[in-house]
Write an enzyme that holds these catalytic residues in place. Structure first.
Site, PDB file in Angstrom:
ATOM      1  N   SER A  43      -5.693  11.126   2.273  1.00 21.46           N
ATOM      2  CA  SER A  43      -6.243   9.879   2.774  1.00 21.46           C
ATOM      3  C   SER A  43      -5.332   9.382   3.896  1.00 21.46           C
ATOM      4  CB  SER A  43      -6.147   8.844   1.764  1.00 21.46           C
ATOM      5  OG  SER A  43      -4.989   8.697   1.158  1.00 21.46           O
ATOM      6  N   HIS A  63       0.181   3.810   1.805  1.00 24.45           N
ATOM      7  CA  HIS A  63      -0.166   4.386   3.079  1.00 24.45           C
ATOM      8  C   HIS A  63       0.739   4.137   4.082  1.00 24.45           C
ATOM      9  CE1 HIS A  63      -3.775   5.072   0.764  1.00 24.45           C
ATOM     10  NE2 HIS A  63      -3.679   6.477   1.485  1.00 24.45           N
ATOM     11  N   ASP A  77       0.869  -1.190   0.107  1.00 27.64           N
ATOM     12  CA  ASP A  77      -0.036   0.033   0.172  1.00 27.64           C
ATOM     13  C   ASP A  77       0.919   1.220   0.122  1.00 27.64           C
ATOM     14  OD1 ASP A  77      -3.099   0.287   1.034  1.00 27.64           O
ATOM     15  OD2 ASP A  77      -2.029   2.081   1.136  1.00 27.64           O
TER      16      ASP A  77
END
Length: 365
Positions: A293, A208, A206
């Site tokens: 995000s 993130h 990911d």
């Protein structure tokens, strides 16, 4: 070319970590699939149906046939795409355009390796806009702190053969230094991350950060905010580690056929004292978080940066971050929002991922 062909033979020539071997295999694979597909096509009734009421001369009929019959109804399409994606990843270490395959299961977004001739001007424009935001917030008596998130490729560059381009190698610290020269506090999250990077501060699959990454960032930001000498309403929070779950990251879509996931124990935060200002309380919320995000509360968020920040600061945090809009648009929206009017902040923490510094955002007219 149909979507199937595009998905299958998409070039990886720009992938800096891709080995230069067996470049004939995509063509051979595609030809074999086409040969098998030709036979299956004859045996598939829906593929032999020509769309009715569509103009042949303008190409409308062919476009509809490709999308609704070939791409949607050919039974071997998805299996072929996934098969090639898995082979391409395992044999050549290549993902579809948009990601790079690193070592030990690490995936990276190609955005962190991209450069252009306009980057320097765009980065300076970002710096100027951040200064404008600082000045706008001063009208409310609020101070601005920028939480510049280092790129995953910068922190975990040892997990890929690709190198951060020389053009962007000094970007993180140089941009942070420029912020400080402008009088805008910007904690050094890169150094904080590098000191504990063995804890996996980003997900492997990911873009993130993990719950640990969010916590480390919050703990690095807290002393900078405290140093502003503000009188923040006190609040106490308890962190709760949740049962481990599997999570397929946002980069796995670039490796079709690969079932790799991250295992993570989400961390949630609960206020334990009797306070709780909120928008409708007497106490108010002194800290506002704006960002991407990395901060927004969404269904995929298992890191809860706003909670980690509230716990590290010992005060409630109003979360105005938004998913899918980058860092600039959420700030523009916050500056004209009713939330800003109803709950003026003492300090605004603006979370900005490094990889967005070169991305242009059109000015609103």
């Amino acid at each position: 070319m149909t979507d199937f062909a595009q998905d299958t033979v998409k070039s990886n020539a720009d992938n800096p970590s891709a080995p230069a071997v067996l470049h004939w295999l995509p063509t051979a694979f595609l030809l074999s699939v086409v040969a098998v597909g030709a036979v299956l096509t004859v045996l598939t009734p829906t593929v032999r149906q020509w769309p009715e009421g569509k103009d042949v001369v303008t190409g409308e009929a062919m476009l509809t046939y490709e999308k609704e019959n070939l791409d949607a109804k050919v039974p071997w399409r998805d299996a072929s795409v996934n098969l090639w994606g898995g082979l391409n990843a395992r044999l050549f270490g290549e993902a579809r355009d948009g990601a790079l395959i690193g070592k030990n299961g690490w995936l990276f977004t190609s955005e962190e390796y991209q450069t252009s001739a306009e980057d320097a001007a765009e980065i300076q424009a970002k710096l100027a806009y951040i200064g404008q935001v600082r000045d706008e917030l001063k009208k409310d008596g609020a101070q601005l702190v920028v939480a510049l998130i280092p790129s995953k490729a910068r922190v975990y560059g040892d997990q890929t053969n690709a190198k951060v381009p020389a053009q962007t190698a000094p970007l993180y610290q140089s941009f942070r230094a420029d912020l400080q020269k402008a009088g805008i506090p910007a904690p050094d999250l890169l150094t904080a991350f590098e000191e504990v990077k063995s804890n996996d501060l980003f997900f492997k699959t990911d873009t993130h950060w993990t719950p640990a990454g969010a916590q480390i960032a919050a703990q690095a930001i807290a002393p900078v905010v405290t140093g502003l000498g503000l009188d923040l309403p006190a609040a106490e929070y308890a962190a709760q580690t949740q049962p481990e779950v599997s999570r397929a990251g946002d980069l796995t879509r670039y490796v079709p056929g690969d079932d790799q996931v991250d295992l993570v124990s989400p961390i949630t935060y609960e206020r334990t004292d009797e306070g709780g200002g909120g928008l409708f309380g007497d106490e108010g919320i002194a800290v506002t978080l704006v960002g991407t995000s990395y901060s927004a509360e969404t269904k995929d968020n298992v890191w809860h940066f706003d909670g980690a920040l509230a716990a590290a600061l010992g005060t409630e945090v109003l979360n105005m971050a938004r998913e899918g809009k980058g860092p600039i648009v959420p700030m523009r929206e916050y500056l004209v929002s009713q939330e800003r009017k109803d709950n003026p902040a003492q300090v605004v923490i603006w979370e900005i991922p490094e990889r967005f510094l070169r991305v242009e955002y059109k000015e609103k007219k």
